[in-house]
Write an enzyme that holds these catalytic residues in place. Structure first.
Site, short mmCIF file in Angstrom:
data_model
loop_
_atom_site.label_atom_id
_atom_site.label_comp_id
_atom_site.label_asym_id
_atom_site.label_seq_id
_atom_site.Cartn_x
_atom_site.Cartn_y
_atom_site.Cartn_z
CG ASP A 108 -3.91 12.38 -0.03
OD1 ASP A 108 -2.97 12.46 0.78
OD2 ASP A 108 -4.38 11.29 -0.40
CG HIS A 121 -1.99 1.02 1.19
ND1 HIS A 121 -3.12 0.90 0.42
CD2 HIS A 121 -2.12 2.20 1.84
CE1 HIS A 121 -3.89 1.96 0.59
NE2 HIS A 121 -3.31 2.77 1.45
CG HIS A 170 -10.08 3.90 3.08
ND1 HIS A 170 -10.62 4.13 4.30
CD2 HIS A 170 -8.73 4.04 3.25
CE1 HIS A 170 -9.66 4.43 5.18
NE2 HIS A 170 -8.51 4.39 4.56
CE1 TYR A 221 0.61 2.94 -5.01
CE2 TYR A 221 2.21 4.39 -3.97
CZ TYR A 221 0.90 4.09 -4.30
OH TYR A 221 -0.10 4.93 -3.91
CG ASP A 269 -3.62 5.54 -12.13
OD1 ASP A 269 -3.26 6.08 -11.07
OD2 ASP A 269 -2.83 4.93 -12.87
CG ASN A 327 -4.38 4.04 -4.08
OD1 ASN A 327 -5.34 3.30 -4.02
ND2 ASN A 327 -3.41 3.99 -3.20
CD GLN A 378 -7.82 4.13 8.81
OE1 GLN A 378 -8.77 3.44 8.48
NE2 GLN A 378 -6.86 4.44 7.97
#
Length: 726
Positions: free
Chosen positions: A115, A47, A93, A50, A488, A526, A238
């Protein structure tokens, strides 16, 4: 508290392979502490690192004159003129949302918003691309309700309009739903903030909410497959607080006006560990953290827990030391924590001190830029065998099969739970193609879309990757927007299986070629791998989020057809039914190849439509469901019927690419046909809008009857009830 002994079982529980642990031993020359093992686990998981996809991501088209910042930062940035930029990204997520749908989806929204605003942008739009298992699967209704509720609860309270996205259902997602969250914001080009630390001895400042134990190990969990121990993973999800995030946004933007910030990074996956390491690594510096100074909301937290917590609404900043008092006053005014928790150091070290003990002392650069990188074995997806002809079906029955399916039914049940109008700049709400948001105080607007057809990608990853980009390009063009750039979200199964890795490689090749040919660069993104349960992977789902610019709102194409308007198709129809929505929804068939995408034709037809917008009343791209579904949706949205002259199933439901359906008055139709002849673009009149029936050739049904099915099918499938508006 004594730290656990490092055992092979503990190493495996941290998602590290034996050979990766051997690399750790070589790097540090000793056995790591428990906290150090956790830090390596967080930074080296799929995660964050990469490690399976880096090789292929480097091949993507990421540059262009419009690009201010491409991949590698918190979000991508594209110039929209007048000293302004749009900042955007999409992120997954998936695993948290399957375990705890409300909080998983809510914190996905919170993370993607951070972000964006960590770069100095005020968020103006959100979207979500959602993939679920079949509605009759026992978990699906619970997941859909929880995810939609979580997205709405967080986004609505934070105050960002949700303007588009996708929802799909397929059995491959029964054990692993996908929740891909997109956010975009506006920033001034001379006030953009980056994450690279600079200067030695600069204070490292913790901002926002307190640290708790929620989300410890979340990034590692997101890099593993699911099995029957899934319920044990619930503590790794979370918990979000959108009101705190709203305060954090305002405090950060106020702080950014004071010339106090050297660098800033949100605490997302792997929390304090990842944010500190990335800031130090990008700046070529080391970081020392004193964990006793970290604001904590739970007692007796260990160094391991603080370093790996993914508590939400937190940021990390490198501050100009002379600005400390001014910066602290801003955060105290907003009732948020402000704590100096460390400093930048010249040495390549990540030094963690807690209760006067060194809990970790690692070479910082080895944690991030020197993480493992794999050239995993892959096999090309074999060419699909030709599909057999579909059984006979009448065109109205075929339409009913689509609009009665939750995949293609009206999605009001979803987006009516979202605030689509907050900020008062939403020009085009969900449900009509690309969403459009005005640039506040101007006549400019930004259009947003997200697209992928996973069945295409499984059948032919290369063509499916191209098609996702091409459809995003068409959706933006159909509202009159100039396509600017993409983000993407590459959702795939286990990359250690060569056939899955082959899907990823093929899709990236197709995406890269399409972005290059359409001048539509990828500026952020991501990768989400290991989307499997008990060894069964999802359909490959490389979601493409995209933004386009409408230079003046007078140029928008946002109308609906009126009685007597002519229906025309731009582009050539050959009747491609393999992997089509009709084949799947009516017959459960998923055989044959994906439709071919001619990128030069895509660009030519998009440019032609935008150049001739003055002739059009309404426009939509043709994708899943072909002409018949697009024409029905356009007419139903206007509350009028339609008549298409053909009753040929392939002509009506074929999914050939590079096509648009447009509605024009008689003069507009004549002008468009003349312009098309001059440009060498195929345009055909296919019918008319009007009346209160839907007619394909001689096959007809009452619009009201079809509309009732279309507007109730989603809620009936998910909730077992019909919404009030149906």
């Amino acid at each position: 508290m004594q730290e656990p002994t490092i055992t092979p079982e503990l190493i495996a529980a941290h998602g590290l392979k034996p050979e990766e642990y051997d690399s750790i031993l070589q790097i540090i020359g000793r056995e790591p502490s428990f906290t150090e093992l956790g830090i390596f686990s967080a930074m080296w998981n799929e995660h964050c690192s990469y490690k399976s996809s880096k090789k292929w991501l480097r091949t993507l088209h990421t540059e262009g004159p419009q690009v201010i910042c491409g991949p590698g930062e918190n979000a991508g940035i594209v110039d929209i003129g007048d000293g302004q930029a749009v900042v955007f990204k999409m992120e997954s997520h998936n695993h948290p949302s399957y375990i705890e749908p409300h909080q998983g989806a809510a914190t996905g929204v919170g993370g993607i918003l951070r972000d964006v605003f960590t770069m100095g942008a005020r968020p103006i739009a959100a979207m979500d691309a959602l993939s679920f298992g079949m509605p009759d699967h026992p978990k699906t209704p619970h997941l859909v309700k929880g995810v939609v509720e979580g997205i709405g609860a967080y986004g609505n309270a934070f105050g960002v309009p949700n303007v588009g996205g996708e929802v799909r259902f397929h059995p491959s997602y029964n054990g692993n739903c996908l929740v891909n969250a997109f956010a975009a914001g506006l920033a001034d080009t001379n006030r953009i903030f980056y994450s690279a630390a600079s200067g030695v001895g600069m204070p490292v400042v913790y901002l926002g909410a307190k640290t708790g134990r929620d989300g410890v190990g979340g990034a590692t969990m997101a890099s593993a497959e699911f099995d029957d121990t899934i319920e044990e993973k619930r503590p790794t999800v979370q918990v979000g607080d959108p009101f705190t995030e709203k305060k954090l946004l305002e405090a950060c933007l106020e702080l950014m006006q004071t010339d106090s910030v050297i660098s800033i990074q949100d605490m997302g996956a792997a929390g304090l560990t990842c944010s500190a390491v990335e800031m130090g690594d990008k700046g070529g510096l080391g970081i020392k953290l004193i964990l006793d100074n970290v604001p904590q909301r739970e007692a007796a937290m260990t160094a391991y827990e603080m370093m790996l917590s993914e508590s939400q609404e937190r940021m990390l900043m490198v501050l100009k030391p002379e600005k400390e008092a001014e910066a602290r006053a801003i955060f105290e005014k907003w009732d948020l924590d402000f704590a100096i928790v460390g400093e930048t150091i010249a040495e390549d070290r990540f030094l963690i001190v807690h209760r006067d003990q060194v809990m970790a002392d690692l070479p910082l650069s080895k944690l991030s830029s020197s993480a493992p990188e794999y050239d995993r074995p892959w096999v090309e997806t074999p060419a699909a065998a030709p599909a057999e002809a579909l059984p006979a079906i009448g065109p109205i029955d075929a339409l009913r099969a689509l609009i009665g399916s939750p995949n293609h039914a009206h999605k009001g049940w979803v987006w009516e739970q979202y605030d689509t109008q907050v900020g008062a700049d939403t020009v085009r709400r969900p449900g009509l193609g690309a969403g459009v948001v005005r640039v506040h105080g101007t006549q400019k607007a930004i259009a947003f879309t997200s697209d992928v057809t996973p069945r295409y990608v499984r059948a032919n990853p290369y063509e499916g990757g191209k098609q996702a980009v091409a459809e995003a390009y068409r959706n933006l063009s159909a509202v009159g927007a100039l396509p600017l750039a993409t983000t993407d979200n590459l959702n795939f199964g286990n990359p250690e299986k060569p056939e899955i890795m082959g899907q990823l490689v093929g899709a990236i090749k197709g995406i890269g070629e399409a972005c290059r040919a359409l001048d539509f660069p990828i500026v952020s993104g991501n990768v989400s791998l290991y989307n499997e349960t008990d060894g069964k992977g999802i359909l490959p789902t490389p979601t493409i989020g995209a933004v386009g610019l409408i230079a003046d709102l007078s140029q928008i194409i946002a109308g609906l057809p009126e009685d007597g308007d002519v229906a025309l198709v731009i582009g050539k129809t050959e009747g491609h039914l393999s992997q089509s929505a009709l084949a799947w929804e009516a017959f459960g068939r998923e055989d044959g190849d994906a439709p071919h995408v001619d990128l030069a034709t895509e660009r030519k037809h998009g440019e032609f439509l935008r150049a001739n917008r003055s002739h059009l009343r309404a426009a939509t791209d043709l994708s899943e469901g072909g002409l018949a579904l697009a024409a029905f949706e356009m007419a139903e949205g206007a509350g009028i019927g339609l008549r298409l002259t053909s009753d040929d199933i392939a002509q009506l439901f074929g999914e050939d690419q590079a096509r648009y359906l447009v509605a024009c008055d008689a003069d507009g139709a004549q002008a468009l046909i003349a312009a098309a002849a001059e440009a060498g673009v195929p345009v055909a009149q296919v019918g008319t809008f009007g009346g209160q029936a839907v007619q394909f050739g001689d096959d007809a049904a009452d619009l009201a009857d079809l509309s009732a099915t279309f507007r109730s099918a989603f809620a009936t499938a998910i909730a077992g009830d019909v919404p009030d508006h149906a």
